[in-house]
Design a protein around this motif. Structure first.
Motif, PDB file in Angstrom:
ATOM      1  N   ASP A 156       3.071  -1.902  -3.056  1.00  0.00           N
ATOM      2  CA  ASP A 156       3.526  -0.714  -2.339  1.00  0.00           C
ATOM      3  C   ASP A 156       4.163  -1.102  -1.001  1.00  0.00           C
ATOM      4  O   ASP A 156       3.639  -0.812   0.073  1.00  0.00           O
ATOM      5  CB  ASP A 156       2.316   0.216  -2.130  1.00  0.00           C
ATOM      6  CG  ASP A 156       2.636   1.424  -1.296  1.00  0.00           C
ATOM      7  OD1 ASP A 156       3.761   1.941  -1.418  1.00  0.00           O
ATOM      8  OD2 ASP A 156       1.760   1.846  -0.507  1.00  0.00           O
ATOM      9  N   VAL A 157       5.337  -1.753  -1.072  1.00  0.00           N
ATOM     10  CA  VAL A 157       5.967  -2.288   0.146  1.00  0.00           C
ATOM     11  C   VAL A 157       6.469  -1.193   1.091  1.00  0.00           C
ATOM     12  O   VAL A 157       6.742  -1.458   2.259  1.00  0.00           O
ATOM     13  CB  VAL A 157       7.129  -3.253  -0.191  1.00  0.00           C
ATOM     14  CG1 VAL A 157       6.586  -4.593  -0.656  1.00  0.00           C
ATOM     15  CG2 VAL A 157       8.075  -2.650  -1.219  1.00  0.00           C
ATOM     16  N   ASP A 158       6.554   0.048   0.601  1.00  0.00           N
ATOM     17  CA  ASP A 158       6.898   1.178   1.466  1.00  0.00           C
ATOM     18  C   ASP A 158       5.681   1.651   2.267  1.00  0.00           C
ATOM     19  O   ASP A 158       5.829   2.347   3.269  1.00  0.00           O
ATOM     20  CB  ASP A 158       7.398   2.360   0.615  1.00  0.00           C
ATOM     21  CG  ASP A 158       8.911   2.516   0.649  1.00  0.00           C
ATOM     22  OD1 ASP A 158       9.514   2.094   1.654  1.00  0.00           O
ATOM     23  OD2 ASP A 158       9.464   3.080  -0.308  1.00  0.00           O
ATOM     24  N   GLY A 159       4.495   1.294   1.779  1.00  0.00           N
ATOM     25  CA  GLY A 159       3.261   1.729   2.445  1.00  0.00           C
ATOM     26  C   GLY A 159       2.980   3.208   2.276  1.00  0.00           C
ATOM     27  O   GLY A 159       2.301   3.816   3.105  1.00  0.00           O
ATOM     28  N   PHE A 160       3.487   3.822   1.175  1.00  0.00           N
ATOM     29  CA  PHE A 160       3.331   5.268   0.982  1.00  0.00           C
ATOM     30  C   PHE A 160       2.122   5.627   0.121  1.00  0.00           C
ATOM     31  O   PHE A 160       1.785   6.797  -0.007  1.00  0.00           O
ATOM     32  CB  PHE A 160       4.594   5.869   0.327  1.00  0.00           C
ATOM     33  CG  PHE A 160       5.821   5.821   1.197  1.00  0.00           C
ATOM     34  CD1 PHE A 160       5.724   5.586   2.561  1.00  0.00           C
ATOM     35  CD2 PHE A 160       7.084   6.020   0.652  1.00  0.00           C
ATOM     36  CE1 PHE A 160       6.865   5.529   3.367  1.00  0.00           C
ATOM     37  CE2 PHE A 160       8.224   5.975   1.449  1.00  0.00           C
ATOM     38  CZ  PHE A 160       8.117   5.727   2.802  1.00  0.00           C
ATOM     39  N   ASN A 161       1.498   4.641  -0.506  1.00  0.00           N
ATOM     40  CA  ASN A 161       0.294   4.921  -1.283  1.00  0.00           C
ATOM     41  C   ASN A 161      -0.790   5.460  -0.335  1.00  0.00           C
ATOM     42  O   ASN A 161      -0.988   4.905   0.739  1.00  0.00           O
ATOM     43  CB  ASN A 161      -0.166   3.612  -1.954  1.00  0.00           C
ATOM     44  CG  ASN A 161      -1.359   3.822  -2.866  1.00  0.00           C
ATOM     45  OD1 ASN A 161      -2.421   4.260  -2.425  1.00  0.00           O
ATOM     46  ND2 ASN A 161      -1.179   3.499  -4.130  1.00  0.00           N
TER      47      ASN A 161
END
Ligand SMILES: Nc1nc(=O)c2c([nH]1)NC[C@@H]1CN(c3ccc(C(=O)N[C@@H](CCC(=O)O)C(=O)O)cc3)C=[N+]21
Length: 418
Positions: free
Chosen positions: A243-248
């Motif tokens: 989850d490289v967007d960090g949205f989890n």
């Protein structure tokens, strides 16, 4: 002791739009009004905008308040502001009514101007430009070096998968830019394009496929998704390790907790903090105001600033008198998506402004028919702030640099490479 207000008229360059706005209260024995007449900023130690100084000349133009109280005609003085606070003030006078009053007032104002000028001041203040494009390039170079080291040592290159649903032009442009950025540092990019009318299940199917693919270390679902999809359902399908967007929510939750680290920090807020860090702008103990409370930028930005020991206030669409709160900010992060919402008068002199907004506004003179502007009125803000990010060329390129950084971190973690 009467209270005295200090006024500034530097909120706009055009006389018509110029407003007088209080930004400070002073206690002086005789009372009265002070108008900040002229201001300029000198940078001592160019690499550190927080040490910027403002030299000001004050004049007391015989306001009604002073007249009513028969306390005098006016006065003058000069002072030094540093980091948004008044550090010293000299030559501050109130002239009593007398036949010499006007002459004294002229003399003192003149002397104050000379002293201000002698301090090596130019008339117009100009904030330092925080160059996101340049910093992003530096970061990409660092990442490229690390990737080639990893490749030489263990034969692994990081991989980033991007899923684009629908045919929004702006999304297609961003995805194209991300792909280019990946190439420039040696990250392999994988791309899936789905039509506007595809289902949530189809998107999730592709996510699952990338979750199970060991050559993919990061998965990005380009937002916004078509309105018939539940964004959260889709984002939840991305496994937390990629989850490289960090949205989890697990990453968001960890970011919001004290003393617990998320696996990935969302790219845009991470880029904002990285800009402050690389420009040597101290966050600890400062008053920070975040405009906007989105899950993607506002909230994580507030958590990050809090983690850096700033005192954080979040201003949103229901906040009453937002400008009163932003005017207290040493650091202001604007992330609301409303062109030019933050005016010069919203800003504390010497503040640092990070403008996250990327808004397209119609512009017949531009070849594309539009141009990009931030959430902050740059022209006004750059006269009052000590440092500011431009749009474009500020936070935008940093977002992409942080995405590459998160993808590298993920690959290193997956292969226990330090
Ligand atoms: N899952 C997901 N993750 C994102 O990170 C994400 C997203 N969805 N959806 C859209 C927004 C927007 N975004 C931008 C990234 C770089 C620039 C950028 O580099 N802008 C250039 C200008 C670009 C131009 O001139 O068009 C600049 O500000 O200098 C802009 C916007 C990432 N987003």
């Amino acid at each position: 002791m009467a209270s005295m207000m200090l006024f500034t008229d530097c909120s706009s360059s055009s006389a018509a739009a110029a407003r007088l706005l209080p930004f400070c209260r002073h206690q002086i024995p005789d009372g009265g009004l002070v108008q900040l007449h002229r201001s300029a900023r000198l940078q001592f130690g160019l690499s550190n905008p927080s040490s910027s100084r403002t030299f000001v000349t004050y004049t007391f133009p015989s306001p009604p308040l002073v007249k009513e109280r028969k306390e005098g005609l006016g006065g003058g003085g000069c002072g030094v502001w540093e980091g948004g606070r008044e550090k010293s003030i000299s030559l501050l006078f109130i002239i009593s009514s007398s036949k010499w009053g006007i002459l004294k007032w002229c003399l003192i104002t003149f002397t104050a101007y000379i002293i201000t000028a002698a301090a090596g001041v130019s008339v117009e203040a100009a904030a330092k430009v925080i160059d996101g494009k340049k910093v992003a390039k530096e970061i990409r170079d660092e990442i490229a070096t690390e990737i080639s080291k990893m490749k030489d040592a263990i034969g692994v290159v990081p991989g980033l998968a991007v899923i684009l649903v629908g045919d929004r032009k702006d999304s297609a442009t961003y995805v194209h830019n991300k792909k280019k950025a990946c190439e420039s540092v040696g990250i392999t990019s994988y791309e899936v394009r789905l039509s506007e009318d595809s289902t949530e299940q189809e998107v999730i199917k592709h996510i699952t496929c990338f979750n199970n693919d060991p050559s993919v270390h990061g998965i990005l679902v380009q937002l916004p998704l078509p309105s018939h999809m539940n964004e959260q359902n889709v984002l939840d399908a991305v496994c937390i390790e990629k989850d490289v967007d960090g949205f989890n929510p697990l990453n968001s939750g960890r970011l919001a907790m004290r003393g617990i680290e998320p696996l990935f920090v969302p790219c845009t807020p991470k880029g904002c903090i990285e800009l402050l860090r690389r420009y040597g702008i101290e966050i600890k103990g400062k008053r920070a105001v975040v405009l906007g409370r989105s899950n993607i930028v506002g909230r994580p930005a507030a958590s990050l600033l809090d983690g850096e020991d700033a005192t954080v206030t979040v201003v949103h669409s229901r906040t009453q008198n937002p400008e009163e709160i932003t005017r207290e900010a040493d650091i202001l992060i604007a992330a609301v998506g409303r062109p030019n919402m933050v005016r010069g008068s919203w800003i504390k002199p010497g503040a640092v402004i990070i403008d996250v907004g990327i808004n397209a506004v119609e512009d017949a003179k531009s070849p594309r028919g539009y141009r990009l502007v931030g959430d902050v009125c740059y022209e006004e803000a750059s006269k009052i702030a000590s440092a500011i990010t431009p749009v474009p060329g500020g936070v935008g390129p940093m977002t992409i640099a942080m995405l590459l950084s998160n993808t590298l971190v993920s690959a290193k973690r997956a292969h226990h490479f330090v």
